[in-house]
Design a protein around this motif. Structure first.
Motif, PDB file in Angstrom:
ATOM      1  N   LEU A 127      34.355  37.425  63.756  1.00  0.00           N
ATOM      2  CA  LEU A 127      33.329  38.162  64.498  1.00  0.00           C
ATOM      3  C   LEU A 127      32.460  38.948  63.522  1.00  0.00           C
ATOM      4  O   LEU A 127      32.951  39.491  62.535  1.00  0.00           O
ATOM      5  CB  LEU A 127      33.980  39.123  65.494  1.00  0.00           C
ATOM      6  CG  LEU A 127      34.811  38.488  66.618  1.00  0.00           C
ATOM      7  CD1 LEU A 127      35.507  39.586  67.426  1.00  0.00           C
ATOM      8  CD2 LEU A 127      33.934  37.631  67.522  1.00  0.00           C
ATOM      9  N   ARG A 128      31.179  39.021  63.796  1.00  0.00           N
ATOM     10  CA  ARG A 128      30.281  39.798  62.941  1.00  0.00           C
ATOM     11  C   ARG A 128      30.570  41.281  63.119  1.00  0.00           C
ATOM     12  O   ARG A 128      30.531  41.804  64.241  1.00  0.00           O
ATOM     13  CB  ARG A 128      28.818  39.507  63.282  1.00  0.00           C
ATOM     14  CG  ARG A 128      28.323  38.174  62.774  1.00  0.00           C
ATOM     15  CD  ARG A 128      26.834  38.021  62.981  1.00  0.00           C
ATOM     16  NE  ARG A 128      26.064  39.052  62.304  1.00  0.00           N
ATOM     17  CZ  ARG A 128      24.958  38.801  61.585  1.00  0.00           C
ATOM     18  NH1 ARG A 128      24.525  37.555  61.451  1.00  0.00           N
ATOM     19  NH2 ARG A 128      24.292  39.783  61.015  1.00  0.00           N
ATOM     20  N   GLN A 133      27.721  43.486  64.613  1.00  0.00           N
ATOM     21  CA  GLN A 133      27.258  43.295  65.987  1.00  0.00           C
ATOM     22  C   GLN A 133      28.392  43.053  66.967  1.00  0.00           C
ATOM     23  O   GLN A 133      28.602  43.822  67.899  1.00  0.00           O
ATOM     24  CB  GLN A 133      26.284  42.100  66.056  1.00  0.00           C
ATOM     25  CG  GLN A 133      24.893  42.407  65.538  1.00  0.00           C
ATOM     26  CD  GLN A 133      23.913  41.312  65.918  1.00  0.00           C
ATOM     27  OE1 GLN A 133      24.305  40.179  66.233  1.00  0.00           O
ATOM     28  NE2 GLN A 133      22.646  41.628  65.887  1.00  0.00           N
ATOM     29  N   GLU A 134      29.133  41.973  66.745  1.00  0.00           N
ATOM     30  CA  GLU A 134      30.127  41.561  67.735  1.00  0.00           C
ATOM     31  C   GLU A 134      31.349  42.469  67.763  1.00  0.00           C
ATOM     32  O   GLU A 134      32.022  42.575  68.791  1.00  0.00           O
ATOM     33  CB  GLU A 134      30.568  40.120  67.458  1.00  0.00           C
ATOM     34  CG  GLU A 134      29.429  39.111  67.544  1.00  0.00           C
ATOM     35  CD  GLU A 134      29.826  37.751  67.020  1.00  0.00           C
ATOM     36  OE1 GLU A 134      29.865  36.806  67.834  1.00  0.00           O
ATOM     37  OE2 GLU A 134      30.106  37.636  65.811  1.00  0.00           O
ATOM     38  N   LYS A 144      18.113  37.600  66.626  1.00  0.00           N
ATOM     39  CA  LYS A 144      19.302  38.149  67.262  1.00  0.00           C
ATOM     40  C   LYS A 144      20.159  38.971  66.301  1.00  0.00           C
ATOM     41  O   LYS A 144      21.062  39.676  66.717  1.00  0.00           O
ATOM     42  CB  LYS A 144      20.153  37.020  67.855  1.00  0.00           C
ATOM     43  CG  LYS A 144      19.511  36.294  69.031  1.00  0.00           C
ATOM     44  CD  LYS A 144      19.361  37.203  70.235  1.00  0.00           C
ATOM     45  CE  LYS A 144      18.827  36.445  71.436  1.00  0.00           C
ATOM     46  NZ  LYS A 144      18.663  37.338  72.620  1.00  0.00           N
ATOM     47  N   GLU A 163      33.668  45.690  74.287  1.00  0.00           N
ATOM     48  CA  GLU A 163      32.402  46.274  73.864  1.00  0.00           C
ATOM     49  C   GLU A 163      31.482  46.421  75.064  1.00  0.00           C
ATOM     50  O   GLU A 163      31.439  45.559  75.942  1.00  0.00           O
ATOM     51  CB  GLU A 163      31.730  45.398  72.800  1.00  0.00           C
ATOM     52  CG  GLU A 163      32.492  45.364  71.479  1.00  0.00           C
ATOM     53  CD  GLU A 163      32.608  46.742  70.840  1.00  0.00           C
ATOM     54  OE1 GLU A 163      31.721  47.585  71.051  1.00  0.00           O
ATOM     55  OE2 GLU A 163      33.595  46.978  70.137  1.00  0.00           O
ATOM     56  N   GLU A 165      25.254  45.056  73.970  1.00  0.00           N
ATOM     57  CA  GLU A 165      24.804  43.705  73.642  1.00  0.00           C
ATOM     58  C   GLU A 165      23.477  43.801  72.919  1.00  0.00           C
ATOM     59  O   GLU A 165      22.556  44.500  73.370  1.00  0.00           O
ATOM     60  CB  GLU A 165      24.641  42.875  74.924  1.00  0.00           C
ATOM     61  CG  GLU A 165      24.134  41.461  74.661  1.00  0.00           C
ATOM     62  CD  GLU A 165      23.847  40.702  75.950  1.00  0.00           C
ATOM     63  OE1 GLU A 165      23.362  39.560  75.868  1.00  0.00           O
ATOM     64  OE2 GLU A 165      24.101  41.259  77.031  1.00  0.00           O
TER      65      GLU A 165
END
Length: 252
Positions: A90-91, A94-95, A24, A216, A219
């Protein structure tokens, strides 16, 4: 002129990344992190403006976990005057995507009222290259992207394109600029400046403190290694090369 410059903490460019077991994300455990190379160029440009007496203050801002303060210290050691750390768990690869980052930077800019905002043209973890444009749109100010040279006296920017460079004129400040590779060569922070940077101020705020609503539309479904490159072949002469290119590769 006050300059706001964005810096991002990413996996060091020399590190071979590994895919996490769940496929992921990229595995960040025990991985060397450093400032995004394009952000280093942005910081260098801002510091040069101050050294040339064109900027009165350089403010570095970073969004990320607690360890992002180290990245801000690097910017301060390069010559930035103070730092702003927007803390989040949060990353950031990605996030926390480009739109959310642009919203956060727009809020910081609203509070700091900079004349120029300089960002790297892209980060080497996501490679989207759209945060600067989104920020300019949110702030309703001119944008000058992929800058190879910025002339604030003439209000012009030489920008990289797929076919060379072009010179464009921007109407004035405030404006958003994104730094490309040929804009400058970032300096190494000297030991005295690294020591001085420890005493410079870093204001820490959370995203919640800013009151920014994150949104966002992307995904991440899966992260995987690129396929290995196939072994090359040797040809005996030019005729053999031409034959391979024409009949096998179909490129001529």
């Amino acid at each position: 002129m006050r300059v706001l410059v964005g810096v991002k903490r990413v996996v060091d460019y020399a590190v071979k990344v590994r895919v996490a077991a769940d496929k992921k994300a990229v595995d960040l455990a025990n991985v060397k992190m450093s400032m995004n190379p394009f952000c280093e160029i942005a910081v260098e440009e801002a510091v040069r403006l101050k050294e040339a007496k064109k900027a009165t203050e350089v403010i570095a801002v970073s969004i990320g976990p607690k360890a992002s303060a180290e990245t801000l210290r690097t910017a301060l050691a390069m010559g930035a005057d103070r730092g702003i750390h927007i803390t989040t768990d949060l990353r950031t690869d990605q996030e926390l995507g480009s739109l959310s980052v642009a919203k956060i930077l727009a809020k910081v800019a609203e509070e700091e009222s900079p004349d120029a905002i300089i960002l790297g043209k892209q980060s080497i973890d996501g490679d989207f290259g759209c945060t600067g444009s989104m920020l300019a749109s949110l702030m309703d100010v001119p944008q000058c992207t992929f800058a190879a040279k910025i002339d604030f006296d003439a209000s012009t920017v030489e920008r990289e394109t797929d076919t060379g460079t072009e010179i464009v004129k921007f109407p004035g400040l405030p404006a958003v600029f994104t730094a490309d590779l040929r804009l400058n060569e970032p300096r190494y922070a000297t030991l005295p400046n690294i020591m001085k940077a420890k005493k410079k101020k870093i204001d820490a705020k959370s995203i919640e403190d800013l009151g920014v609503e994150l949104s966002e539309g992307n995904e991440v479904l899966e992260v995987f290694e690129p396929p290995p490159r196939e072994a090359g072949i040797l040809v005996e002469d030019v005729d053999g090369l031409v034959d391979k290119l024409k009949n096998e590769a179909s490129v001529i």
